[in-house]
Motif scaffolding. Structure first.
Motif, PDB file in Angstrom:
ATOM      1  N   ALA A 209       0.821  -1.216   0.000  1.00  0.00           N
ATOM      2  CA  ALA A 209       0.000   0.000   0.000  1.00  0.00           C
ATOM      3  C   ALA A 209       0.852   1.263   0.000  1.00  0.00           C
ATOM      4  N   ASN A 210       2.042   1.186   0.560  1.00  0.00           N
ATOM      5  CA  ASN A 210       2.908   2.360   0.665  1.00  0.00           C
ATOM      6  C   ASN A 210       4.020   2.390  -0.391  1.00  0.00           C
ATOM      7  N   ASP A 211       3.955   1.474  -1.348  1.00  0.00           N
ATOM      8  CA  ASP A 211       4.947   1.441  -2.422  1.00  0.00           C
ATOM      9  C   ASP A 211       4.430   2.262  -3.603  1.00  0.00           C
ATOM     10  N   PRO A 212       5.043   3.421  -3.880  1.00  0.00           N
ATOM     11  CA  PRO A 212       4.552   4.279  -4.973  1.00  0.00           C
ATOM     12  C   PRO A 212       4.600   3.607  -6.337  1.00  0.00           C
ATOM     13  N   LYS A 213       5.490   2.649  -6.516  1.00  0.00           N
ATOM     14  CA  LYS A 213       5.594   1.949  -7.793  1.00  0.00           C
ATOM     15  C   LYS A 213       4.378   1.077  -8.072  1.00  0.00           C
ATOM     16  N   LEU A 214       3.629   0.745  -7.014  1.00  0.00           N
ATOM     17  CA  LEU A 214       2.469  -0.138  -7.164  1.00  0.00           C
ATOM     18  C   LEU A 214       1.149   0.610  -7.059  1.00  0.00           C
ATOM     19  N   ALA A 215       1.216   1.909  -6.903  1.00  0.00           N
ATOM     20  CA  ALA A 215       0.006   2.709  -6.658  1.00  0.00           C
ATOM     21  C   ALA A 215      -1.041   2.542  -7.754  1.00  0.00           C
ATOM     22  N   SER A 216      -0.605   2.418  -8.999  1.00  0.00           N
ATOM     23  CA  SER A 216      -1.564   2.344 -10.119  1.00  0.00           C
ATOM     24  C   SER A 216      -2.020   0.922 -10.427  1.00  0.00           C
ATOM     25  N   LYS A 217      -1.474  -0.053  -9.723  1.00  0.00           N
ATOM     26  CA  LYS A 217      -1.831  -1.442  -9.987  1.00  0.00           C
ATOM     27  C   LYS A 217      -3.241  -1.751  -9.477  1.00  0.00           C
ATOM     28  N   PRO A 218      -3.977  -2.631 -10.180  1.00  0.00           N
ATOM     29  CA  PRO A 218      -5.307  -3.043  -9.699  1.00  0.00           C
ATOM     30  C   PRO A 218      -5.195  -3.764  -8.353  1.00  0.00           C
ATOM     31  N   ASP A 219      -6.264  -3.745  -7.582  1.00  0.00           N
ATOM     32  CA  ASP A 219      -6.255  -4.369  -6.256  1.00  0.00           C
ATOM     33  C   ASP A 219      -5.921  -5.854  -6.333  1.00  0.00           C
ATOM     34  N   ALA A 220      -6.438  -6.530  -7.362  1.00  0.00           N
ATOM     35  CA  ALA A 220      -6.180  -7.967  -7.505  1.00  0.00           C
ATOM     36  C   ALA A 220      -4.690  -8.238  -7.702  1.00  0.00           C
ATOM     37  N   VAL A 221      -4.037  -7.382  -8.474  1.00  0.00           N
ATOM     38  CA  VAL A 221      -2.598  -7.529  -8.710  1.00  0.00           C
ATOM     39  C   VAL A 221      -1.829  -7.286  -7.422  1.00  0.00           C
ATOM     40  N   LYS A 222      -2.242  -6.247  -6.684  1.00  0.00           N
ATOM     41  CA  LYS A 222      -1.590  -5.941  -5.412  1.00  0.00           C
ATOM     42  C   LYS A 222      -1.711  -7.110  -4.436  1.00  0.00           C
ATOM     43  N   GLU A 223      -2.888  -7.712  -4.408  1.00  0.00           N
ATOM     44  CA  GLU A 223      -3.088  -8.830  -3.483  1.00  0.00           C
ATOM     45  C   GLU A 223      -2.230 -10.031  -3.883  1.00  0.00           C
ATOM     46  N   ASN A 224      -2.067 -10.243  -5.181  1.00  0.00           N
ATOM     47  CA  ASN A 224      -1.189 -11.331  -5.633  1.00  0.00           C
ATOM     48  C   ASN A 224       0.253 -11.083  -5.201  1.00  0.00           C
ATOM     49  N   ILE A 225       0.667  -9.841  -5.270  1.00  0.00           N
ATOM     50  CA  ILE A 225       2.014  -9.479  -4.825  1.00  0.00           C
ATOM     51  C   ILE A 225       2.160  -9.727  -3.335  1.00  0.00           C
ATOM     52  N   VAL A 226       1.122  -9.378  -2.579  1.00  0.00           N
ATOM     53  CA  VAL A 226       1.123  -9.608  -1.132  1.00  0.00           C
ATOM     54  C   VAL A 226       1.290 -11.095  -0.825  1.00  0.00           C
ATOM     55  N   VAL A 227       0.515 -11.929  -1.504  1.00  0.00           N
ATOM     56  CA  VAL A 227       0.554 -13.371  -1.263  1.00  0.00           C
ATOM     57  C   VAL A 227       1.935 -13.926  -1.600  1.00  0.00           C
ATOM     58  N   ARG A 228       2.519 -13.465  -2.705  1.00  0.00           N
ATOM     59  CA  ARG A 228       3.855 -13.934  -3.093  1.00  0.00           C
ATOM     60  C   ARG A 228       4.902 -13.525  -2.054  1.00  0.00           C
ATOM     61  N   LYS A 229       4.768 -12.325  -1.536  1.00  0.00           N
ATOM     62  CA  LYS A 229       5.690 -11.862  -0.495  1.00  0.00           C
ATOM     63  C   LYS A 229       5.601 -12.761   0.738  1.00  0.00           C
ATOM     64  N   VAL A 230       4.374 -13.047   1.146  1.00  0.00           N
ATOM     65  CA  VAL A 230       4.160 -13.854   2.353  1.00  0.00           C
ATOM     66  C   VAL A 230       4.667 -15.271   2.143  1.00  0.00           C
ATOM     67  N   ASP A 231       4.346 -15.857   0.995  1.00  0.00           N
ATOM     68  CA  ASP A 231       4.812 -17.220   0.714  1.00  0.00           C
ATOM     69  C   ASP A 231       6.342 -17.282   0.710  1.00  0.00           C
TER      70      ASP A 231
END
Length: 282
Positions: A209-231
């Motif tokens: 949420a605080n990464d400016p490079k991801l600000a324009s990404k759709p929510d679904a894409v952001k959530e996929n990034i979150v899941v990959r980070k956690v995994d």
């Protein structure tokens, strides 16, 4: 809230962050170290507090496996005050007696184990003039083809006990060695407790949420990034992701070894003397 130098130093030891960053995080959380760790991680100041906090303690971590049946094993940590005493024959004899008592009596809780071994600890204190603590223990049972493997490093400073689906000869010790060297927290991603995953999800979502490079990404894409980070983060703490200690090339993971040999690690316990933990028997 004013925070103490001891609190700041403890947080720095766990995260590697600067003293002022630690002080600010502790002040913000009213001295709550776990929440302070999360804040530092969210800000990218601390990569992770993956390893448990350390406490000032000496002692031994000892494993005993039934020599006759091989179906029962115990791992015990006993602490003392000085490294001089921890290496003495008297202390080793005392710790072995504690291990035998716990192995024979099979206490269900740490409190029960302390009660059962109270006389041993009293006698040891009188004989060696030092304070001793039964830190933690775990008792594991095996059934059918299941077997145990164990390994101890640094004259009992770090010990591991593993339960395997079947006998793997040198792999019994090799997998225990891997637990000692890799210091995993979980068997695999699926076995990570829900609360641990939720904590990592909260941190990852804050980062995204605080990464400016991801600000324009759709929510679904952001959530996929979150899941990959956690995994990825949880995977780094999993035994099956760890490199097998005895692999000559230093590339094969435990998951690959399990696939090649058909041996499955069913459970493990790792004790590093003086390391805070929430293991069985704690």
């Amino acid at each position: 809230m004013a925070v103490s130098i001891a609190q700041i130093k403890s947080l720095q030891d766990r995260t590697g962050a600067g003293l002022m960053d630690c002080k600010r995080a502790l002040t913000e959380t009213d001295g709550d170290e776990e929440r302070a760790i999360d804040i530092l991680r969210e800000k990218g100041i601390a990569k992770a507090a993956a390893k448990a906090a350390r406490v000032a303690a000496e002692g031994l971590a000892v494993v005993k496996i039934c020599q006759k049946c091989g179906k029962k094993a115990v791992i015990v940590e006993v602490n003392c005050e000085t490294d001089f005493v921890s290496g003495s024959p008297k202390f080793v004899e005392f710790v072995n007696a504690v291990v035998e008592k716990i192995y024979d009596e099979e206490p269900a809780t740490l409190e029960e184990a302390k009660s059962l071994t109270q006389i041993l600890f009293t006698d040891a204190t009188v004989a060696m003039r030092e304070n001793f603590v039964l830190r933690r223990f775990a008792i594991l049972k095996a059934e059918g083809d299941e077997v145990f493997g164990s390994y101890s490093h640094g004259n009992g400073r770090v010990s591991a006990l593993v339960k395997l689906s079947k006998d793997g000869d040198e792999y019994n010790k090799g997998l225990a060695m891997t637990v000692v060297s890799a210091s995993p927290r979980y068997l695999n991603i699926e076995s990570a407790p829900a609360e641990d995953r939720e904590r990592e999800l909260a941190i990852a979502r804050n980062e995204v949420a605080n990464d400016p490079k991801l600000a324009s990404k759709p929510d679904a894409v952001k959530e996929n990034i979150v899941v990959r980070k956690v995994d990825s983060r949880i995977g780094d703490l999993c035994l099956d992701h760890a490199v097998y200690a005895l692999d000559p090339e230093g590339t094969k993971t435990v998951a690959q070894i399990e696939k090649e040999t058909g041996i499955k690690v069913l459970d493990f316990v790792r004790y590093a003397v003086g390391e805070a933990s929430t293991e069985k028997g704690e």
